[in-house]
Design an enzyme around this catalytic site. Structure first.
Site, mmCIF file in Angstrom:
data_model
loop_
_atom_site.group_PDB
_atom_site.id
_atom_site.type_symbol
_atom_site.label_atom_id
_atom_site.label_comp_id
_atom_site.label_asym_id
_atom_site.label_seq_id
_atom_site.Cartn_x
_atom_site.Cartn_y
_atom_site.Cartn_z
ATOM 1 C CG ASP A 169 -2.031 1.000 1.163
ATOM 2 O OD1 ASP A 169 -1.738 2.198 0.971
ATOM 3 O OD2 ASP A 169 -3.201 0.606 1.304
ATOM 4 C CB ILE A 170 0.962 4.163 -2.287
ATOM 5 C CG1 ILE A 170 2.092 5.043 -2.776
ATOM 6 C CG2 ILE A 170 -0.309 4.976 -2.090
ATOM 7 C CD1 ILE A 170 1.861 5.613 -4.165
ATOM 8 C CG ASN A 189 -12.598 -0.709 3.907
ATOM 9 O OD1 ASN A 189 -12.930 -1.251 4.954
ATOM 10 N ND2 ASN A 189 -11.517 0.055 3.816
ATOM 11 C CD GLN A 228 -14.841 -0.304 -2.463
ATOM 12 O OE1 GLN A 228 -16.048 -0.374 -2.279
ATOM 13 N NE2 GLN A 228 -14.196 -1.054 -3.328
ATOM 14 C CG HIS A 240 -8.630 -2.872 -1.984
ATOM 15 N ND1 HIS A 240 -9.563 -2.156 -2.712
ATOM 16 C CD2 HIS A 240 -8.469 -2.191 -0.821
ATOM 17 C CE1 HIS A 240 -9.933 -1.081 -2.027
ATOM 18 N NE2 HIS A 240 -9.302 -1.083 -0.866
ATOM 19 C CG PHE A 241 -8.944 -9.302 1.077
ATOM 20 C CD1 PHE A 241 -9.685 -9.546 2.222
ATOM 21 C CD2 PHE A 241 -9.368 -9.857 -0.120
ATOM 22 C CE1 PHE A 241 -10.835 -10.328 2.174
ATOM 23 C CE2 PHE A 241 -10.513 -10.632 -0.174
ATOM 24 C CZ PHE A 241 -11.248 -10.871 0.975
ATOM 25 C CG HIS A 242 -6.619 -2.645 3.397
ATOM 26 N ND1 HIS A 242 -5.864 -1.528 3.137
ATOM 27 C CD2 HIS A 242 -7.855 -2.395 2.907
ATOM 28 C CE1 HIS A 242 -6.624 -0.619 2.522
ATOM 29 N NE2 HIS A 242 -7.830 -1.123 2.358
HETATM 30 P P1 5GP Z 1 -9.716 1.577 0.634
HETATM 31 O O1 5GP Z 1 -9.978 2.769 1.531
HETATM 32 O O2 5GP Z 1 -10.357 1.746 -0.713
HETATM 33 O O3 5GP Z 1 -10.050 0.281 1.301
HETATM 34 O O4 5GP Z 1 -8.141 1.551 0.459
HETATM 35 C C1 5GP Z 1 -7.482 1.968 -0.691
HETATM 36 C C2 5GP Z 1 -5.997 1.861 -0.417
HETATM 37 O O5 5GP Z 1 -5.315 1.974 -1.659
HETATM 38 C C3 5GP Z 1 -5.451 2.970 0.498
HETATM 39 O O6 5GP Z 1 -4.879 2.365 1.642
HETATM 40 C C4 5GP Z 1 -4.422 3.673 -0.363
HETATM 41 O O7 5GP Z 1 -3.265 4.036 0.347
HETATM 42 C C5 5GP Z 1 -4.103 2.657 -1.448
HETATM 43 N N1 5GP Z 1 -3.726 3.224 -2.721
HETATM 44 C C6 5GP Z 1 -4.407 4.187 -3.409
HETATM 45 N N2 5GP Z 1 -3.767 4.469 -4.565
HETATM 46 C C7 5GP Z 1 -2.670 3.667 -4.601
HETATM 47 C C8 5GP Z 1 -1.611 3.506 -5.565
HETATM 48 O O8 5GP Z 1 -1.552 4.166 -6.605
HETATM 49 N N3 5GP Z 1 -0.666 2.591 -5.279
HETATM 50 C C9 5GP Z 1 -0.701 1.839 -4.132
HETATM 51 N N4 5GP Z 1 0.295 0.968 -3.950
HETATM 52 N N5 5GP Z 1 -1.686 1.961 -3.210
HETATM 53 C C10 5GP Z 1 -2.655 2.867 -3.447
#
Ligand code: 5GP
Ligand code: ZN
Length: 144
Positions: free
Chosen positions: A33-34, A89, A96, A102-104
């Site tokens: 995750d970035i 999420n 989300q 996606h799974f974290h």
């Molecule tokens: P969500 O809130 O949708 O469950 O989480 C999205 C996740 O994607 C966030 O933790 C965010 O840091 C990550 N993310 C968003 N854009 C990028 C990207 O371009 N590259 C990477 N590696 N992670 C991303």
């Protein structure tokens, strides 16, 4: 295979934008995750674009889930974290931001300060039984 040209994770799958990939097979990709909540925070995604988990074909959801134990074990070993949260999420109301399933995998350490509100409530008399019946009926008319 369905993709969305406006989806950041589809662009990562296509190699159009870089990501620190740690695992991939023909259906699943995992990368850092970035914006990590902890070192080693991983995202595990299907290559194919689905916005939400319940929209995925069950076999693809299974392929995704099958990768999680190995990935979690590797993250624990490398980070030394004793624990982790698995977070997935669906919808803006659930936090989300990226509309590609996606799974974290989020490593957890004592005192790391991460957390979320878990405001447990309770059911009034009869309500749990009603929900149980209705969810069972919903599964019967729309089986997994
Ligand atoms: P969500 O809130 O949708 O469950 O989480 C999205 C996740 O994607 C966030 O933790 C965010 O840091 C990550 N993310 C968003 N854009 C990028 C990207 O371009 N590259 C990477 N590696 N992670 C991303
Ligand atoms: Zn996508």
């Amino acid at each position: 295979m369905q993709t969305d040209p406006d989806c950041v994770f589809c662009r990562i799958v296509a190699g159009a934008i870089p990501a620190a990939r740690v695992f991939e097979n023909d259906r699943v990709l995992a990368f850092l995750d970035i914006g990590p909540l902890a070192e080693g925070h991983l995202l595990v995604i299907p290559r194919e674009h689905y916005a939400r988990l319940e929209q995925m074909p069950p076999d693809l959801a299974g392929d995704l889930a099958r990768c999680l134990p190995d990935l979690a074990r590797a993250v624990l070993r490398v980070t030394g974290a004793p624990g982790y949260n698995l977070l997935q999420n669906n919808d803006r109301t659930a936090g989300q931001v990226v509309g590609h399933v996606h799974f974290h995998i989020i490593p957890r350490h004592d005192g790391d300060g991460l957390g979320y509100r878990w405001n447990a409530s309770s059911y009034p008399p009869g309500r749990a039984e009603e929900l149980q019946r209705r969810i069972r009926d919903a599964l019967a008319t729309s089986p997994a």
